[in-house]
Scaffold this active site. Structure first.
Site, PDB file in Angstrom:
ATOM      1  N   CYS A   1       0.483  -1.548  -0.232  1.00  0.00           N
ATOM      2  CA  CYS A   1       0.106  -0.039  -0.012  1.00  0.00           C
ATOM      3  C   CYS A   1       0.844   0.929  -0.145  1.00  0.00           C
ATOM      4  CB  CYS A   1      -1.132   0.224   1.157  1.00  0.00           C
ATOM      5  SG  CYS A   1      -2.694  -0.949   1.534  1.00  0.00           S
TER       6      CYS A   1
ATOM      7  N   GLY B   1     -11.556   2.859  -7.652  1.00  0.00           N
ATOM      8  CA  GLY B   1     -10.358   2.547  -8.917  1.00  0.00           C
ATOM      9  C   GLY B   1      -9.369   2.658  -6.976  1.00  0.00           C
ATOM     10  N   HIS B   2      -8.423   2.565  -8.224  1.00  0.00           N
ATOM     11  CA  HIS B   2      -7.151   2.020  -7.321  1.00  0.00           C
ATOM     12  C   HIS B   2      -6.080   2.772  -8.072  1.00  0.00           C
ATOM     13  CE1 HIS B   2      -3.350   0.697  -4.266  1.00  0.00           C
ATOM     14  NE2 HIS B   2      -3.585   0.674  -5.824  1.00  0.00           N
ATOM     15  N   THR B   3      -4.734   3.708  -7.850  1.00  0.00           N
ATOM     16  CA  THR B   3      -3.810   4.275  -8.673  1.00  0.00           C
ATOM     17  C   THR B   3      -2.868   4.024  -7.365  1.00  0.00           C
ATOM     18  OG1 THR B   3      -4.370   6.691  -7.190  1.00  0.00           O
ATOM     19  CG2 THR B   3      -4.499   6.000  -9.532  1.00  0.00           C
TER      20      THR B   3
ATOM     21  N   ASP C   1      -9.599  -5.310 -18.523  1.00  0.00           N
ATOM     22  CA  ASP C   1      -8.607  -4.854 -19.223  1.00  0.00           C
ATOM     23  C   ASP C   1      -7.919  -3.933 -18.531  1.00  0.00           C
ATOM     24  OD1 ASP C   1      -8.505  -5.884 -22.090  1.00  0.00           O
ATOM     25  OD2 ASP C   1     -10.578  -5.559 -21.564  1.00  0.00           O
TER      26      ASP C   1
ATOM     27  N   ASP D   1     -16.822   5.139   1.136  1.00  0.00           N
ATOM     28  CA  ASP D   1     -16.533   3.822   1.399  1.00  0.00           C
ATOM     29  C   ASP D   1     -14.883   3.247   0.504  1.00  0.00           C
ATOM     30  OD1 ASP D   1     -18.965   3.589   3.117  1.00  0.00           O
ATOM     31  OD2 ASP D   1     -19.484   4.543   1.206  1.00  0.00           O
ATOM     32  N   ASP D   2     -15.075   2.213   0.810  1.00  0.00           N
ATOM     33  CA  ASP D   2     -13.890   1.357   0.620  1.00  0.00           C
ATOM     34  C   ASP D   2     -14.691   0.978  -0.747  1.00  0.00           C
ATOM     35  OD1 ASP D   2     -12.287   2.150   1.579  1.00  0.00           O
ATOM     36  OD2 ASP D   2     -12.294   0.736   3.009  1.00  0.00           O
TER      37      ASP D   2
END
Length: 758
Positions: free
Chosen positions: A420, A543-545, A470, A452-453
């Site tokens: 993380c 999303g996640h960065t 994708d 929220d997650d």
């Protein structure tokens, strides 16, 4: 060229692809500055070299002979190339505002946008005259004129307003070209007339008497009518009126008079001269902003005024590049003093030229050949690139920067955490996402801007969920355009099944750097993506960065569909016609782009198709009875077709000659340039029953070329195919066509037969 391991500490943004900036790009390619990133913003990918334009008009040179490919040059320089139009500059926030794309931040800015003729005081000039400048759009305007002239019957009269070197040279070039065109069509040259106008009493006012006398004789011998000392008063359709009351009928009017800056510069607060050009110091910094430079026609160097000539823009490239580099390193810029006299080689359209320098004049065909040699050598600097220097080490980075920058570099290059700890910082992420405006859907209960997650969605009764994912690294240097392509690519799987896109969850990796640089890249990439998602009715819900060496983006897409309406890959039936909605060739083109072997206009064209949504195409093929559909992506055409024929228990006849192909793809394949995925895709070649008969065909490798954001491949009942194609073209899928037919040979193994026709 900057490597991903080097953090970006300074952004130099170049607005415009003029003669000074192409020199700046080449300088930084040969002298890379660690920690400094260049971004070029320009409306056009190919910028003309003014010194060769008359030769192009006269028919001596091709388009590529006289245009510099900015896409290739930027790639060589390690610069980002943003194709866009600048409409304003916010100097307080250091932002360049563009039309139709996010603003671009800068630390240092340089403006080299050329100029445009000042015709505001001439009634009818905007409507009925064709300006030669800005030269970036000249080719389109010239081809339009040629087309109108070719369709014209009877006498043809051309007027050129402006009798300086540019106007005289252009007049003679057009006269030479059209005379040859008339001869080729057996049209009488007596019906071709030219008129040259100027309010001054002499032609070529900045040149000596010997030069003027030579061109007076040439113009007289060519039958060009001179109208000097008499200003143009107004224009009407087909008619030019002068200040002394003359009325002259003209079919075309070209404007080559004194030029000025665009209207948007007035909003920036820069000090401008009477022509709207930016006042600069002899360091080429603007008069009132140390972080902004200007060069070329758009700049007026207060202490050293010179006429608007390409030679000065070319000569300003080196001092501009040196001063940008010096200021980026925290050093003081050095003054630049242009020469008082300069060499001008003025052509007469027919491979004859006159040299002019101060009181010196000389002429002959040898002068044209000399000019030709000089011009070709200049252009070769921007098309034949030497081997680049190796990227600098981290130690070099610190050595090139001042103390504050070095501390930032050390911080940015410190050992990065995994897990993380590799995420983009919360503050950067929050600021970037706060500027996005994702679509709001009623069935999204918890979405992007909730703390929220995880997102929470509702599924309407009777609907099934379609889910796909994708992800891939960037293959272009414009994060905004990459975001648009990545979103289109991810949505393709949902559309191909006939589903409605409901929500998207993003995953992005951003190269490490200063927080504000990371934040901007994230904002640019997600702005492009959100535009595409919003247009598709798809809500970005989270999303996640994270940090990584390369920029990459992907999406997990949720879609909704009636279980009875699914277009699966196994629904092909004998007699179906195979329709492909987009042309092939992205794999080979972008492999060539990485090797500096693709023309910029090929890449522009490919990106246009890659940014085109398949949503309407999917709805169209479903309306016309599509039983099976897929999008063509990484496995290539044959790989995806086999995924349809084998589960459907049918065979396919594929017409190689009818495959739609992106501009340049056949050329890059002929040069042996293929995607890194090509070899893996060739493993399905065994599915082609007669492959050996077709391997020599230049289009054969396209069957295995991996596509990014490729088109849909659908099986349409034969009776519906013609109407389906008509509707697809009306919806904007201009290259959609029938490429094959589903057949039944009885064994159900799904082989493919290649043919020249269906």
């Amino acid at each position: 060229m900057l490597t991903p391991a080097q953090p970006v500490l300074r952004d130099i943004v170049l607005v415009g692809g003029g003669h000074s900036h192409v020199g700046v790009l080449r300088y930084f390619a040969m002298n890379p500055l660690p920690g400094v990133r260049l971004t070029l913003i320009c409306r056009d990918t190919h910028t003309p070299y003014s010194g060769m334009l008359p030769g192009y008009v006269a028919g001596h040179y091709s388009y590529d002979d006289v245009h510099i490919d900015l896409s290739r040059l930027a790639q060589f320089a390690g610069a980002r190339f943003y194709r866009g139009e600048v409409i304003d500059i916010d100097r307080d926030r250091k932002l360049v505002h563009c039309n139709g794309r996010p603003s671009v931040p800068y630390d240092l800015l340089s403006i080299n946008i050329g100029s445009a003729p000042k015709v505001d005081g001439i009634s009818g000039a905007h409507e009925f005259a064709t300006p030669v400048k800005p030269i970036h759009g000249f080719n389109r305007r010239w081809l339009d004129i040629l087309d109108r002239m070719d369709q014209h019957s009877g006498p043809l009269s051309i007027g050129i307003v402006g009798a300086g070197a540019g106007g005289v040279e252009l007049t003679l070039a057009i006269q030479h070209r059209l005379s040859n065109e008339f001869r080729a069509r057996n049209r009488s040259l007596e019906s071709l007339h030219f008129h040259l106008f100027d309010s001054a009493k002499s032609i070529l006012p900045t040149h000596n008497d010997k030069v003027r006398d030579t061109f007076h004789r040439i113009l007289a011998d060519r039958g060009v009518h001179l109208h000097l000392g008499n200003a143009v008063d107004r224009l009407e359709k087909g008619t030019l009126h002068t200040a002394d009351g003359q009325t002259i009928e003209l079919n075309e009017v070209l404007w080559v008079t004194r030029a000025g800056g665009p209207a948007w510069l007035k909003r920036t607060g820069f000090s401008l001269d009477d022509d709207g050009c930016i006042l600069t110091r002899d360091t080429l910094q603007t008069a009132d902003d140390d972080t902004v430079f200007a060069a070329g026609d758009i700049a007026h160097v207060t202490d050293h005024p010179r006429e608007k000539a390409g030679v000065f823009a070319v000569r300003q490239a080196q001092p501009l590049a040196l001063n940008l580099a010096r200021v980026a390193r925290g050093k003081s810029p050095k003054p630049f003093k242009p020469q008082k006299q300069w060499l001008a080689l003025i052509s007469s359209g027919d491979r004859f030229a006159v040299g002019s320098r101060g009181d010196l004049a000389f002429k002959g065909r040898w002068v044209w050949l000399w000019k030709h040699w000089i011009d070709k050598r200049f252009m070769a600097r921007f098309s034949k690139f030497p081997t680049m220097r190796s990227a600098s080490t981290d130690a070099d980075t610190s050595a090139a920067l001042n103390a504050d920058d070095a501390n930032q570099a050390i911080s940015a290059m410190a050992m990065r955490c995994g897990g993380c700890g590799a995420k983009v910082s919360s503050s950067s992420l929050t600021r970037a996402l706060a500027k996005l405006q994702p679509l709001q859907r009623e069935d999204v209960i918890v979405g992007l801007h909730s703390p929220d997650d995880a997102a929470v969605l509702s599924v309407p009764p009777g609907k099934a969920v379609v889910h796909t994912v994708d992800f891939f690294r960037s293959f272009i240097d414009d994060p905004y355009v990459f975001g648009r392509v990545a979103a289109n690519h991810s949505l393709g799987d949902v559309f191909a099944m006939g589903a409605e896109a409901q929500s998207a969850t993003a995953i992005a990796t951003i190269p490490q750097g200063l927080n504000k640089k990371v934040e901007d890249v994230l904002f640019q990439i997600m702005s492009g993506a959100v535009e595409v998602l919003n247009d598709a009715g798809c809500a970005l819900v989270g999303g996640h960065t994270g940090e990584a060496q390369e920029l990459a983006l992907g999406f997990a897409i949720n879609g909704l569909i009636d279980p009875e309406d699914v277009m699966s890959k196994k629904g092909l039936a004998p007699g179906d016609l195979l329709i492909l909605t987009k042309p092939l060739g992205t794999g080979t083109l972008f492999a060539a782009h990485q090797q500096l072997k693709a023309k910029g206009r090929w890449i522009d064209n490919a990106l246009t198709f890659m940014q085109q949504s398949s949503q309407q195409a999917a709805l169209c093929v479903r309306r016309h009875g599509a039983r099976a559909c897929t999008d063509i992506t990484g496995f290539g055409l044959v790989g995806h077709l086999v995924e349809m024929t084998r589960p459907s228990g049918v065979d396919a006849l594929l017409s190689v000659s009818q495959l739609p192909v992106l501009d340049g793809a056949v050329e890059t394949l002929a040069a042996g340039i293929v995607s890194s995925l090509q070899q893996g895709n060739l493993q399905v070649e065994s599915a082609i029953a007669n492959a050996g008969d077709w391997r020599a065909d230049p289009r054969y490798p396209l069957l295995f070329d991996p596509q990014t954001a490729g088109g849909l491949l659908a099986g349409i009942p034969e009776n519906n195919a013609e109407q389906c194609l008509t509707e697809l073209k009306a919806l904007g899928y201009a290259e959609a066509c029938v490429i094959g037919k589903v057949i039944d040979t009885g064994d159900g193994s799904g082989p493919i037969m290649l043919s020249s026709s269906l």
